[in-house]
Motif scaffolding. Structure first.
Motif, PDB file in Angstrom:
ATOM      1  N   LEU A  73       0.752  -1.315   0.092  1.00  0.00           N
ATOM      2  CA  LEU A  73      -0.316  -0.073   0.375  1.00  0.00           C
ATOM      3  C   LEU A  73       1.222   1.018   0.122  1.00  0.00           C
ATOM      4  CD1 LEU A  73      -2.575  -0.594   2.623  1.00  0.00           C
ATOM      5  CD2 LEU A  73      -2.923  -0.193   0.093  1.00  0.00           C
ATOM      6  N   MET A  74       0.346   2.345  -0.516  1.00  0.00           N
ATOM      7  CA  MET A  74       0.849   3.282  -0.507  1.00  0.00           C
ATOM      8  C   MET A  74       0.513   4.193   0.240  1.00  0.00           C
ATOM      9  SD  MET A  74       3.505   5.406  -1.284  1.00  0.00           S
ATOM     10  CE  MET A  74       4.322   4.187  -2.959  1.00  0.00           C
ATOM     11  N   GLY A  80       3.018  15.180   4.362  1.00  0.00           N
ATOM     12  CA  GLY A  80       3.968  15.335   4.058  1.00  0.00           C
ATOM     13  C   GLY A  80       4.787  14.305   3.951  1.00  0.00           C
ATOM     14  N   SER A  81       3.591  12.720   3.958  1.00  0.00           N
ATOM     15  CA  SER A  81       4.160  11.099   3.775  1.00  0.00           C
ATOM     16  C   SER A  81       3.788  10.918   2.746  1.00  0.00           C
ATOM     17  CB  SER A  81       4.389  10.442   4.974  1.00  0.00           C
ATOM     18  OG  SER A  81       3.692  11.169   6.125  1.00  0.00           O
ATOM     19  N   VAL A  82       5.367  10.566   2.259  1.00  0.00           N
ATOM     20  CA  VAL A  82       5.202   9.914   1.539  1.00  0.00           C
ATOM     21  C   VAL A  82       5.639   8.871   0.696  1.00  0.00           C
ATOM     22  CG1 VAL A  82       5.327   9.664  -1.652  1.00  0.00           C
ATOM     23  CG2 VAL A  82       4.843  11.457  -0.461  1.00  0.00           C
ATOM     24  N   GLN A  83       5.033   7.283   1.904  1.00  0.00           N
ATOM     25  CA  GLN A  83       5.514   5.959   1.575  1.00  0.00           C
ATOM     26  C   GLN A  83       4.597   4.224   1.328  1.00  0.00           C
ATOM     27  OE1 GLN A  83       8.245   5.501   3.978  1.00  0.00           O
ATOM     28  NE2 GLN A  83       7.912   3.584   3.092  1.00  0.00           N
ATOM     29  N   ALA A  84       5.657   3.957   0.898  1.00  0.00           N
ATOM     30  CA  ALA A  84       4.900   2.781   0.571  1.00  0.00           C
ATOM     31  C   ALA A  84       5.000   1.972   1.813  1.00  0.00           C
ATOM     32  CB  ALA A  84       5.370   2.091  -0.692  1.00  0.00           C
ATOM     33  N   TRP A  92       2.931   4.100  11.067  1.00  0.00           N
ATOM     34  CA  TRP A  92       2.226   4.059  12.633  1.00  0.00           C
ATOM     35  C   TRP A  92       1.813   6.097  12.278  1.00  0.00           C
ATOM     36  CZ3 TRP A  92       1.153   1.714  17.127  1.00  0.00           C
ATOM     37  CH2 TRP A  92       0.700   2.603  18.002  1.00  0.00           C
ATOM     38  N   MET A  93       0.320   6.080  11.968  1.00  0.00           N
ATOM     39  CA  MET A  93       0.645   7.210  12.061  1.00  0.00           C
ATOM     40  C   MET A  93      -0.519   7.996  13.450  1.00  0.00           C
ATOM     41  SD  MET A  93      -2.187   9.208   8.763  1.00  0.00           S
ATOM     42  CE  MET A  93      -3.699   8.658   9.707  1.00  0.00           C
ATOM     43  N   PRO A 134      -0.331  16.119  14.618  1.00  0.00           N
ATOM     44  CA  PRO A 134       0.204  14.932  13.911  1.00  0.00           C
ATOM     45  C   PRO A 134       1.558  14.955  13.121  1.00  0.00           C
ATOM     46  CG  PRO A 134      -0.806  16.677  12.539  1.00  0.00           C
ATOM     47  CD  PRO A 134      -0.792  17.449  13.803  1.00  0.00           C
ATOM     48  N   SER A 135       1.426  13.197  13.021  1.00  0.00           N
ATOM     49  CA  SER A 135       2.590  12.503  12.818  1.00  0.00           C
ATOM     50  C   SER A 135       2.747  11.262  11.634  1.00  0.00           C
ATOM     51  CB  SER A 135       3.663  12.812  13.757  1.00  0.00           C
ATOM     52  OG  SER A 135       3.222  12.019  15.052  1.00  0.00           O
ATOM     53  N   PHE A 136       4.028  10.953  12.219  1.00  0.00           N
ATOM     54  CA  PHE A 136       4.407   9.359  10.850  1.00  0.00           C
ATOM     55  C   PHE A 136       5.218   8.889  11.368  1.00  0.00           C
ATOM     56  CE2 PHE A 136       5.135   7.098   7.304  1.00  0.00           C
ATOM     57  CZ  PHE A 136       4.105   6.116   7.470  1.00  0.00           C
TER      58      PHE A 136
END
Length: 288
Positions: A73-74, A80-84, A92-93, A134-136
């Motif tokens: 999944l993407m 601004g996170s972009v992570q497969a 973890w968001m 918020p964070s990722f």
């Protein structure tokens, strides 16, 4: 021996035969430790050209955690996170006061087709943390602690168990471990966590001599050490931790009060919770 509450859950077809089984929340049990939402998605095969497209949508007051056994999944979000994410990785968001994200099949997997299976969970946040920024976090599979015992492999996905701790930063005591059993193996689980449950994906798991049905969430009541044994090769997820008390859930929002939910509705309708860079579509606020 602790008692066991078994929750069969209910299946939802999201279209095209892509089924998720919702285990939490349930009428008999709203949460286990900090976990307030648990979906088992798949296993489902997507042919070339098809995939998952969850448009941008908001969350408040929770952390989301995605774990995959198959597929990819993407993830994209408003910080601004972009992570497969692929099998063995941890996404973890933390929503805190508000975040917006989308989940889609990556381009390469969409072109080739793929099989997807995994768990999507939400964890409530302590009231003192619920309005945090918020964070990722992304932890690659290589950094997830793996324990190898006689016939049992244990990935410490989040929190701590069996003397190991995940590098994922959590704001509440958490148990989340993915386990693979060989036939005839056993695993002792102590009572260091306040609340505990197990979700076996296949038949063959036995708890203190009692068989546990596959694709059901088995919640342990009370404290005390327990022993799991396997009569067949199988996968299971252990989950739990510290209970944070009752939460209000509405759509994608989690809060301690109904008033906070109502404010989140207003904020999403006004599109003030953020946007995902590069994406213009979004899931509108449900009418009910």
């Amino acid at each position: 021996m602790p008692g066991v509450l078994s929750i069969a859950g209910r299946d939802h077809d999201l279209g095209g035969g892509f089924v998720v089984r919702r285990l939490l929340p349930h009428a008999k049990r709203r949460s286990v430790g900090p976990f307030v939402f648990l979906d088992h998605m798949g296993s489902h095969g997507f042919p070339p050209g098809q995939g998952i497209d969850v448009r941008p949508h908001p969350h408040i007051g929770l952390s989301t955690l995605t774990w995959l056994w198959d597929g990819a999944l993407m993830h994209r979000d408003s910080v601004g996170s972009v992570q497969a994410i692929r099998p063995g990785d941890v996404n973890w968001m933390t929503a805190g006061r508000g975040i917006v994200h989308s989940e889609r099949t990556p381009d390469a997997e969409r072109a080739s087709g793929q099989r997807v299976e995994g768990l999507q969970t939400w964890l409530a946040m302590p009231e003192s943390e619920a309005e945090a920024a918020p964070s990722f976090q992304h932890v690659p599979a290589a950094d997830v602690p793996i324990l190898h015992r006689d016939g049992v492999d244990i990935a410490i996905v989040a929190g701590h168990a069996f003397g190991q701790r995940s590098p994922v930063r959590t704001c509440v005591d958490t148990l989340y471990a993915s386990v693979r059993f060989a036939p005839g193996a056993f695993l002792d689980l102590d009572d260091e966590h306040e609340e505990r449950a197990v979700y076996p994906l296949e038949d063959g798991l036995v708890l203190d001599g009692e068989p546990l049905a596959a694709r059901q969430l088995h919640v342990l009541s009370g404290r005390g050490d327990v022993r799991f044994a396997s009569t067949a090769p199988l996968r299971a997820m252990l989950l739990g931790g510290t209970s944070l008390g009752p939460r209000v859930l509405w759509w994608n929002f989690v809060a301690t009060t109904r008033e906070r939910i109502e404010q989140a509705k207003v904020d999403w309708a006004a599109q003030t919770l953020g946007t995902v860079p590069g994406e213009s579509e979004f899931i509108p606020l449900p009418e009910r």
